[in-house]
Design a protein around this motif. Structure first.
Motif, PDB file in Angstrom:
ATOM      1  N   THR A  97       0.906  -1.073   0.033  1.00  0.00           N
ATOM      2  CA  THR A  97      -0.103  -0.071   0.008  1.00  0.00           C
ATOM      3  C   THR A  97       0.921   1.244   0.077  1.00  0.00           C
ATOM      4  OG1 THR A  97      -0.032  -0.081   2.419  1.00  0.00           O
ATOM      5  CG2 THR A  97      -2.048  -1.234   1.203  1.00  0.00           C
ATOM      6  N   ARG A 128      -5.049  10.056  -3.773  1.00  0.00           N
ATOM      7  CA  ARG A 128      -5.748   8.785  -3.651  1.00  0.00           C
ATOM      8  C   ARG A 128      -5.061   7.709  -3.862  1.00  0.00           C
ATOM      9  NH1 ARG A 128      -9.694  11.141  -1.293  1.00  0.00           N
ATOM     10  NH2 ARG A 128     -10.869  12.739  -2.625  1.00  0.00           N
ATOM     11  N   GLN A 129      -5.296   6.744  -2.799  1.00  0.00           N
ATOM     12  CA  GLN A 129      -4.699   5.468  -2.798  1.00  0.00           C
ATOM     13  C   GLN A 129      -5.342   4.453  -3.719  1.00  0.00           C
ATOM     14  OE1 GLN A 129      -2.329   3.127  -2.893  1.00  0.00           O
ATOM     15  NE2 GLN A 129      -1.878   3.505  -0.613  1.00  0.00           N
ATOM     16  N   THR A 130      -4.565   3.947  -4.771  1.00  0.00           N
ATOM     17  CA  THR A 130      -5.169   3.238  -5.751  1.00  0.00           C
ATOM     18  C   THR A 130      -4.646   1.620  -5.526  1.00  0.00           C
ATOM     19  OG1 THR A 130      -3.194   3.154  -7.056  1.00  0.00           O
ATOM     20  CG2 THR A 130      -4.913   4.800  -7.454  1.00  0.00           C
ATOM     21  N   LEU A 132      -5.455  -0.312  -2.232  1.00  0.00           N
ATOM     22  CA  LEU A 132      -5.934  -0.139  -0.794  1.00  0.00           C
ATOM     23  C   LEU A 132      -5.873  -1.790  -0.295  1.00  0.00           C
ATOM     24  CD1 LEU A 132      -9.138   2.125  -0.930  1.00  0.00           C
ATOM     25  CD2 LEU A 132      -7.222   2.134   0.380  1.00  0.00           C
ATOM     26  N   ASP A 140     -10.052   5.832   0.489  1.00  0.00           N
ATOM     27  CA  ASP A 140      -8.816   5.943  -0.328  1.00  0.00           C
ATOM     28  C   ASP A 140      -8.150   7.391  -0.049  1.00  0.00           C
ATOM     29  OD1 ASP A 140     -10.688   7.576  -1.630  1.00  0.00           O
ATOM     30  OD2 ASP A 140     -10.187   6.570  -3.435  1.00  0.00           O
TER      31      ASP A 140
END
Length: 181
Positions: A97, A128-130, A132, A140
Motif C-alpha cells: 500500500t 488517492r490510494q489506488t 488499498l 482512499d
C-alpha cells in the motif's frame, strides 16, 4: 498562488465541487498564470489533473508555504519559499500500500477528538490510494496525520506531533504538497 472554487468546476476530466466531502471550501494551487488565465491542479483522479481556467471569477490568495515529502529519506519538510521551517521523520505506506508520489495539495484541515487515531489534527490531501488493503475500511484519501514511523501505513504520511503543530500554523487549504520517491 491559490484559487478558491465558488461554483462547481466543470472540466473534460470531470467536475469538482466547491466543498469537500467534509464541508470545507476547495482551494486549489495555481501552478501557472498569465493575466487572467491560470493552470490549476484540480483534485480529479488519483494524482490530480491540470485544468485551465479564467481566474477573474475566483478569489485568490498567496502563500509561500509548500510541503515536500521525500519517501526515500522518510522525511517531510515544510518550506516558506526556499527556507525550511522544519523537517521531520515520517511513517509511510507499505510495499503493498505505497504512498502515492506526485503533486498534491491540502484539501481538508480536520480536528479529531481524543481517542481517535488521528488526534489531534489531520490534513486531507488530494492524493488517492489506488492499492488499498482488502481489510481497510477507511476510504482512499491520503492524509498527513500523527502515527508510527516506518513503512506502516495504508499510504498516509505519519508525522510527529511537533510537525502537526507546525503544519497547523503554516499550511492553509490549497498548500502544495510534493511527494517524491
Amino acid at each position: 498562488l491559490m484559487a478558491r472554487l465558488r461554483h462547481t468546476l466543470h472540466t473534460r476530466f470531470g467536475a469538482v465541487k466547491p466543498k469537500t466531502r467534509f464541508g470545507q471550501p476547495v482551494w486549489v494551487p495555481v501552478l501557472r498564470y498569465h493575466g487572467a488565465r491560470g493552470a490549476l491542479l484540480a483534485p480529479l483522479g488519483p494524482s490530480g489533473r491540470i485544468v485551465h481556467v479564467n481566474l477573474r471569477r475566483m478569489p485568490l490568495r498567496w502563500t509561500r508555504t509548500r510541503v515536500v515529502v521525500n519517501l526515500a529519506l522518510s522525511r517531510i519538510t515544510v518550506l516558506r519559499g526556499r527556507r525550511p521551517l522544519g523537517s521531520f521523520p515520517i511513517g509511510q505506506g507499505t510495499p503493498e500500500t505505497p504512498t502515492p508520489v506526485g503533486r498534491f495539495f491540502v484539501t481538508d484541515r480536520l480536528i479529531f477528538p481524543p481517542g481517535s487515531p488521528y488526534t489531534p489534527f489531520a490534513f486531507g490531501l488530494s492524493a488517492r490510494q489506488t492499492h488499498l488493503a482488502p481489510t481497510w475500511i477507511g476510504g482512499d484519501q491520503i492524509a498527513i496525520h500523527p502515527g508510527p514511523l516506518g513503512h506502516v501505513s495504508n499510504g498516509c504520511i505519519h508525522v510527529p506531533l511537533v510537525a502537526i503543530a507546525l503544519l497547523r500554523k503554516a499550511a492553509p487549504l490549497g498548500t502544495l504538497v510534493t511527494v517524491r520517491s
